[in-house]
Design a protein around this motif. Sequence first.
Motif, PDB file in Angstrom:
ATOM      1  N   SER A 185      13.332 -15.455   3.109  1.00 49.07           N
ATOM      2  CA  SER A 185      14.150 -16.627   2.776  1.00 49.07           C
ATOM      3  C   SER A 185      13.619 -17.904   3.412  1.00 49.07           C
ATOM      4  N   ASN A 186      12.516 -17.812   4.139  1.00 49.62           N
ATOM      5  CA  ASN A 186      11.894 -19.010   4.705  1.00 49.62           C
ATOM      6  C   ASN A 186      11.107 -19.792   3.654  1.00 49.62           C
ATOM      7  N   SER A 187      10.771 -19.143   2.556  1.00 42.48           N
ATOM      8  CA  SER A 187       9.939 -19.782   1.540  1.00 42.48           C
ATOM      9  C   SER A 187      10.657 -19.839   0.194  1.00 42.48           C
ATOM     10  N   THR A 188      10.815 -21.024  -0.321  1.00 41.59           N
ATOM     11  CA  THR A 188      11.440 -21.223  -1.626  1.00 41.59           C
ATOM     12  C   THR A 188      10.663 -20.501  -2.727  1.00 41.59           C
ATOM     13  N   ALA A 189       9.355 -20.410  -2.566  1.00 38.17           N
ATOM     14  CA  ALA A 189       8.511 -19.768  -3.583  1.00 38.17           C
ATOM     15  C   ALA A 189       8.907 -18.316  -3.830  1.00 38.17           C
ATOM     16  N   ASN A 190       9.430 -17.638  -2.805  1.00 37.56           N
ATOM     17  CA  ASN A 190       9.834 -16.239  -2.975  1.00 37.56           C
ATOM     18  C   ASN A 190      11.013 -16.088  -3.927  1.00 37.56           C
ATOM     19  N   PHE A 191      11.674 -17.175  -4.259  1.00 38.99           N
ATOM     20  CA  PHE A 191      12.812 -17.144  -5.175  1.00 38.99           C
ATOM     21  C   PHE A 191      12.452 -17.719  -6.541  1.00 38.99           C
ATOM     22  N   LEU A 192      11.391 -18.508  -6.573  1.00 36.39           N
ATOM     23  CA  LEU A 192      10.987 -19.140  -7.825  1.00 36.39           C
ATOM     24  C   LEU A 192       9.919 -18.353  -8.569  1.00 36.39           C
ATOM     25  N   VAL A 193       9.142 -17.570  -7.843  1.00 34.29           N
ATOM     26  CA  VAL A 193       8.019 -16.837  -8.432  1.00 34.29           C
ATOM     27  C   VAL A 193       8.125 -15.373  -8.017  1.00 34.29           C
ATOM     28  N   PRO A 194       8.031 -14.453  -8.963  1.00 29.60           N
ATOM     29  CA  PRO A 194       8.091 -13.038  -8.597  1.00 29.60           C
ATOM     30  C   PRO A 194       6.818 -12.600  -7.883  1.00 29.60           C
ATOM     31  N   HIS A 195       6.937 -11.568  -7.090  1.00 25.94           N
ATOM     32  CA  HIS A 195       5.774 -10.981  -6.439  1.00 25.94           C
ATOM     33  C   HIS A 195       4.937 -10.281  -7.504  1.00 25.94           C
ATOM     34  N   VAL A 196       3.647 -10.152  -7.264  1.00 27.29           N
ATOM     35  CA  VAL A 196       2.774  -9.492  -8.248  1.00 27.29           C
ATOM     36  C   VAL A 196       3.189  -8.045  -8.494  1.00 27.29           C
ATOM     37  N   LEU A 197       3.851  -7.428  -7.526  1.00 29.82           N
ATOM     38  CA  LEU A 197       4.297  -6.051  -7.710  1.00 29.82           C
ATOM     39  C   LEU A 197       5.540  -5.944  -8.587  1.00 29.82           C
ATOM     40  N   SER A 198       6.048  -7.061  -9.084  1.00 27.33           N
ATOM     41  CA  SER A 198       7.216  -6.992  -9.970  1.00 27.33           C
ATOM     42  C   SER A 198       6.883  -6.282 -11.279  1.00 27.33           C
ATOM     43  N   SER A 199       5.598  -6.184 -11.601  1.00 25.13           N
ATOM     44  CA  SER A 199       5.188  -5.457 -12.807  1.00 25.13           C
ATOM     45  C   SER A 199       4.931  -3.970 -12.531  1.00 25.13           C
ATOM     46  N   ASP A 200       5.045  -3.572 -11.278  1.00 27.78           N
ATOM     47  CA  ASP A 200       4.879  -2.167 -10.905  1.00 27.78           C
ATOM     48  C   ASP A 200       6.014  -1.355 -11.524  1.00 27.78           C
ATOM     49  N   PRO A 201       5.711  -0.240 -12.160  1.00 31.56           N
ATOM     50  CA  PRO A 201       6.765   0.570 -12.787  1.00 31.56           C
ATOM     51  C   PRO A 201       7.827   1.059 -11.794  1.00 31.56           C
ATOM     52  N   ALA A 202       7.486   1.148 -10.522  1.00 29.08           N
ATOM     53  CA  ALA A 202       8.452   1.602  -9.525  1.00 29.08           C
ATOM     54  C   ALA A 202       9.482   0.522  -9.184  1.00 29.08           C
ATOM     55  N   PHE A 203       9.174  -0.735  -9.526  1.00 29.77           N
ATOM     56  CA  PHE A 203      10.138  -1.808  -9.279  1.00 29.77           C
ATOM     57  C   PHE A 203      11.093  -1.862 -10.463  1.00 29.77           C
ATOM     58  N   THR A 204      12.320  -1.516 -10.194  1.00 28.77           N
ATOM     59  CA  THR A 204      13.336  -1.572 -11.245  1.00 28.77           C
ATOM     60  C   THR A 204      14.316  -2.678 -10.910  1.00 28.77           C
ATOM     61  N   TRP A 205      14.774  -3.347 -11.929  1.00 25.40           N
ATOM     62  CA  TRP A 205      15.691  -4.460 -11.737  1.00 25.40           C
ATOM     63  C   TRP A 205      16.849  -4.330 -12.709  1.00 25.40           C
ATOM     64  N   ASP A 206      18.023  -4.342 -12.156  1.00 26.71           N
ATOM     65  CA  ASP A 206      19.242  -4.350 -12.948  1.00 26.71           C
ATOM     66  C   ASP A 206      20.202  -5.295 -12.238  1.00 26.71           C
ATOM     67  N   TRP A 207      20.493  -6.423 -12.852  1.00 18.83           N
ATOM     68  CA  TRP A 207      21.306  -7.457 -12.222  1.00 18.83           C
ATOM     69  C   TRP A 207      22.671  -6.916 -11.798  1.00 18.83           C
ATOM     70  N   VAL A 208      23.291  -6.112 -12.632  1.00 21.13           N
ATOM     71  CA  VAL A 208      24.604  -5.569 -12.297  1.00 21.13           C
ATOM     72  C   VAL A 208      24.502  -4.650 -11.075  1.00 21.13           C
ATOM     73  N   GLU A 209      23.474  -3.827 -11.042  1.00 23.67           N
ATOM     74  CA  GLU A 209      23.293  -2.903  -9.928  1.00 23.67           C
ATOM     75  C   GLU A 209      22.928  -3.629  -8.637  1.00 23.67           C
ATOM     76  N   HIS A 210      22.097  -4.658  -8.733  1.00 21.10           N
ATOM     77  CA  HIS A 210      21.621  -5.364  -7.547  1.00 21.10           C
ATOM     78  C   HIS A 210      22.581  -6.443  -7.046  1.00 21.10           C
ATOM     79  N   ARG A 211      23.494  -6.872  -7.870  1.00 17.94           N
ATOM     80  CA  ARG A 211      24.374  -7.981  -7.500  1.00 17.94           C
ATOM     81  C   ARG A 211      25.124  -7.742  -6.174  1.00 17.94           C
TER      82      ARG A 211
END
Length: 192
Positions: free
Chosen positions: A34-60
């Motif tokens: 949370s020290n860097s705004t970029a971490n919220f504006l740009v996804p990490h390169v591993l966001s395309s990794d199949p092991a990274f799953t994202w579900d807004w309802v689950e993560h909220r």
Amino acid sequence: MGSEHSVFLPPWEAETEAEKARADDFRAAVKSLSNSTANFLVPHVLSSDPAFTWDWVEHRPFAEAAYQSDERLTKLIPRLVPSRISEEDFWRNYFSHVFAVKRRFEAEAAAPEPSDLAPSCSSAASGAGVRTAAPQPPAMLKSASSLATVSYPEKFHLAVHYANHGPPLPSLSDADRILLEALQMQAAPWQL
């Protein structure tokens, strides 16, 4: 008749054995996101990794736990959402960086100890076969694939290490080698 209540912990609470073994380091690494705004504006390169799953309802609920526990997040959200990014994308990007930290801790825990990897050399002066360990790179450099999970401040420190103990790094891609050489040039004034 009791009812069940779910407690959602912020993402910096250690879950795996690797994270628990270095809980303070893990907590600091995730909280530092949370020290860097970029971490919220740009996804990490591993966001395309199949092991990274994202579900807004689950993560909220986990996002809300983080929001309530990290003062920096309470300041970032009003500055960025919705003027620069949607709330869902804000948190998706953040959790992609959390995923990268988790992956890094897993990789470091799975990596052999430096003493297991250190090549040895004989002392020519003594002739007695005394072995000394060669300087080893930080654990993050043990595999080229782990370099993708390294943040830029850590890459700076890797460049310093590379400048001081430099070649060989045969498993790096050309792009990674060029980046490290550029960072080495930046790090040169900081060498001892």
